[in-house]
Design a protein around this motif. Sequence first.
Motif, short mmCIF file in Angstrom:
data_model
loop_
_atom_site.label_atom_id
_atom_site.label_comp_id
_atom_site.label_asym_id
_atom_site.label_seq_id
_atom_site.Cartn_x
_atom_site.Cartn_y
_atom_site.Cartn_z
N PRO A 88 0.73 -1.37 -0.06
CA PRO A 88 0.01 0.09 0.06
C PRO A 88 0.73 1.31 0.04
CG PRO A 88 -0.12 -1.01 2.24
CD PRO A 88 0.61 -2.03 1.17
N MET A 89 2.17 1.32 0.40
CA MET A 89 2.92 2.47 0.47
C MET A 89 3.55 2.85 -0.80
SD MET A 89 4.60 -0.56 1.09
CE MET A 89 4.40 -1.12 2.64
N ILE A 90 3.64 1.89 -1.71
CA ILE A 90 4.19 2.32 -3.03
C ILE A 90 3.30 3.29 -4.07
CG2 ILE A 90 5.27 1.36 -5.02
CD1 ILE A 90 6.84 0.79 -2.62
N PRO A 91 3.74 4.17 -4.66
CA PRO A 91 2.90 4.99 -5.60
C PRO A 91 2.50 4.14 -6.69
CG PRO A 91 5.09 6.01 -5.00
CD PRO A 91 5.14 4.65 -4.44
N VAL A 92 1.14 4.62 -7.14
CA VAL A 92 0.41 4.01 -8.10
C VAL A 92 1.13 3.72 -9.38
CG1 VAL A 92 -1.63 4.36 -9.62
CG2 VAL A 92 -1.86 4.63 -7.39
N ILE A 93 1.66 4.69 -9.82
CA ILE A 93 2.44 4.58 -11.03
C ILE A 93 3.58 3.26 -11.22
CG2 ILE A 93 4.14 6.36 -10.55
CD1 ILE A 93 3.36 6.83 -14.02
N ASP A 94 4.20 3.08 -9.87
CA ASP A 94 5.11 2.13 -9.81
C ASP A 94 4.42 0.63 -9.85
OD1 ASP A 94 7.74 3.65 -9.52
OD2 ASP A 94 6.55 4.42 -8.04
N HIS A 95 3.21 0.56 -9.50
CA HIS A 95 2.49 -0.50 -9.61
C HIS A 95 2.29 -0.89 -11.30
CE1 HIS A 95 1.55 -0.28 -5.18
NE2 HIS A 95 1.19 -1.69 -5.34
N PHE B 157 7.51 -7.50 -9.54
CA PHE B 157 6.06 -7.54 -9.85
C PHE B 157 5.20 -8.44 -8.98
CE2 PHE B 157 3.52 -9.29 -13.72
CZ PHE B 157 2.51 -8.50 -13.49
N SER B 158 5.83 -9.63 -8.58
CA SER B 158 5.22 -10.57 -7.56
C SER B 158 5.17 -9.90 -6.36
CB SER B 158 6.03 -11.68 -7.59
OG SER B 158 7.34 -11.86 -7.31
N SER B 159 5.98 -8.92 -6.03
CA SER B 159 5.93 -8.14 -4.51
C SER B 159 4.91 -7.44 -4.38
CB SER B 159 7.35 -7.74 -4.24
OG SER B 159 8.29 -8.67 -4.36
N LEU B 160 4.89 -6.64 -5.47
CA LEU B 160 3.62 -5.71 -5.49
C LEU B 160 2.32 -6.03 -5.92
CD1 LEU B 160 5.46 -2.79 -7.46
CD2 LEU B 160 5.34 -2.74 -5.09
N SER B 161 2.39 -7.00 -6.86
CA SER B 161 0.92 -7.51 -7.36
C SER B 161 0.90 -9.15 -7.54
CB SER B 161 0.48 -6.90 -8.64
OG SER B 161 0.69 -5.66 -8.64
N PRO B 162 1.08 -9.73 -6.34
CA PRO B 162 1.36 -11.08 -6.63
C PRO B 162 0.06 -12.01 -7.39
CG PRO B 162 0.84 -10.84 -4.34
CD PRO B 162 1.03 -9.64 -4.94
N ASP B 163 -1.04 -11.71 -7.28
CA ASP B 163 -2.09 -12.47 -7.86
C ASP B 163 -2.01 -12.12 -9.46
OD1 ASP B 163 -2.99 -13.56 -5.39
OD2 ASP B 163 -4.31 -11.96 -5.28
N LEU B 164 -1.66 -10.88 -9.52
CA LEU B 164 -1.81 -10.45 -11.18
C LEU B 164 -0.32 -11.08 -11.78
CD1 LEU B 164 -2.63 -8.96 -13.53
CD2 LEU B 164 -1.73 -6.93 -12.66
N ALA B 165 0.79 -11.22 -11.00
CA ALA B 165 2.02 -11.58 -11.70
C ALA B 165 1.96 -13.40 -11.94
CB ALA B 165 3.15 -11.49 -10.55
N GLU B 166 1.08 -13.89 -11.06
CA GLU B 166 0.95 -15.32 -11.28
C GLU B 166 -0.09 -15.69 -12.26
OE1 GLU B 166 -0.56 -17.29 -7.60
OE2 GLU B 166 0.68 -19.25 -8.08
N ALA B 167 -1.22 -14.81 -12.60
CA ALA B 167 -1.92 -14.82 -13.76
C ALA B 167 -1.12 -14.82 -14.98
CB ALA B 167 -3.01 -13.83 -13.45
N ARG B 168 -0.10 -13.71 -14.98
CA ARG B 168 0.61 -13.52 -16.13
C ARG B 168 1.83 -14.80 -16.22
NH1 ARG B 168 1.33 -7.90 -17.32
NH2 ARG B 168 -1.02 -7.06 -17.21
N GLY B 169 1.83 -15.48 -15.54
CA GLY B 169 2.78 -16.83 -15.89
C GLY B 169 4.11 -16.50 -15.10
N VAL B 170 4.18 -15.61 -14.08
CA VAL B 170 5.32 -15.52 -13.18
C VAL B 170 5.16 -16.79 -12.21
CG1 VAL B 170 6.64 -14.27 -11.43
CG2 VAL B 170 5.75 -12.83 -13.41
#
Lengths: 219, 275
Positions: A88-95, B157-170
Amino acid sequence: MRASDIVCHNLQLIVGPCVVLSDATLKLSLTGITVLRGNNGTGKTSFLHSLLGLEAPQQGSLTVLGTTPQKARPYIGYMPQKAGEAAPMIPVIDHVIASISGTKWGFPLNLKRRHDAMTLLTLTNAQSLAHRPIGVLSGGERQRIALAQALSGSPQLLILDEPLAALDPIARQKNLVLLNQLHQQLGLNILMTAHESLTLDGSSKPLREIWLKDGKLYV
Amino acid sequence: MFEFSFMQHAFIGCFLVSVLAGIVGWFMLLRRQTFAAHALPHIGFSGAAAAVWIGFSPLLGMIGSSLIAGFFIAHEGHKTGGSFHPLRRETMTGLALTASLGLGVWCLHEANTASNQATTLLFGDVLSLSTTTLMELGGVFLLCIILLGALWRPLLFSSLSPDLAEARGVSVSHISRSFMILAALATSACSEIAGALLSFSLMIGPASAALRLELSPLKGIIFSIIAALALSWSGLILSWFTDAPVSFWISIGAVLLYSVVSCIQRLKLKLFNKV
């Protein structure tokens, strides 16, 4: 606009105690926005996971966009149920930047990714949120960021898991209109799960619905 | 102070581990693996104790035991664990820590080693870094940087969005295992400088300040490296003048850094709300 085909042949999908699909044979041509409905616990998310190759069927075959779910991944954009909760602490653009070419190995040297991320955020009307930490955003705003992430990689088909859940009626209608715009502007077909009754503003015509019930998919 | 070779070694050693601690610590905090960051150096202590008993280099013992524990911690797989994964990972971390501390004490007992050897393992002795140990640290540093460079994009990628990363094949579970190898190597290197008890402060202090500032990944990691370097080098200098242990200054500095950053963030929030 090309249809996005999902073809099942004698498909058996069981996840834990839940029989999601039992001996299902069907061809589902998705055009426009299609809503997948079903009671809680019927396996809607598991079905979506099987389309992404995350849940393997016990028997039968499944093809998405004319190929196996694993091979179809580059052409599918996915939005998970709880997006943006991990950091949650990371800026949107980086996601959004991380989701562009995040599957490739190595350190990124392409500086264009920031520009591409802003383009995706503009598509989902979220450019003004780019530099805010994702954790401070409202539910509706987070959904728009997750949608921008799903759009990275120029997909043909968008699979959205509960994109309108926990939103008030105004935010829900706003996001539904946005989905319709994406479908019309980018030619995307959309398969999404929802519990609410949905109609687009200015039209009393409901969206196309398919039902998952007792191990069968009713088209 | 810079004319002594032991101080030159200490500054070089601090540089190597600060870079590693800055990067790996940031990822560990982002991935909510602070308990693992705390446990791995302690687990490394038992490996070092075993190495002392057998007659090997303590650093190699630390790396060996941390790698084994890291494998078990990461083995509580993402896929099989589902939403229970974090709880199972924490439980396995606790079990690995308990078992290894017991083994470490037994190894020291069997080795019949003088208590100052155990103290060195627990609190570190950066001022007695030999050229061989420095070479070993350099090897660990290079290995970690290569591994990080290769893993960077899927790891982030997997640290920020784990579910999405897995769905993309990571393969999120493979990335988790690879990251635990990286963490085991980095914490072992940090323990060599700050000791098993306090290497946690060098891993977590600068990274927690970077995340508190809500910086982007690259800026956050650069901040974290610079802060770790400032903490370890200033710790060395202060230790030279005060005779207090380096790890003492590092741990105090880490707490101070986080406190200052927190105050700045609160002040920024107040000013922002006024506007």
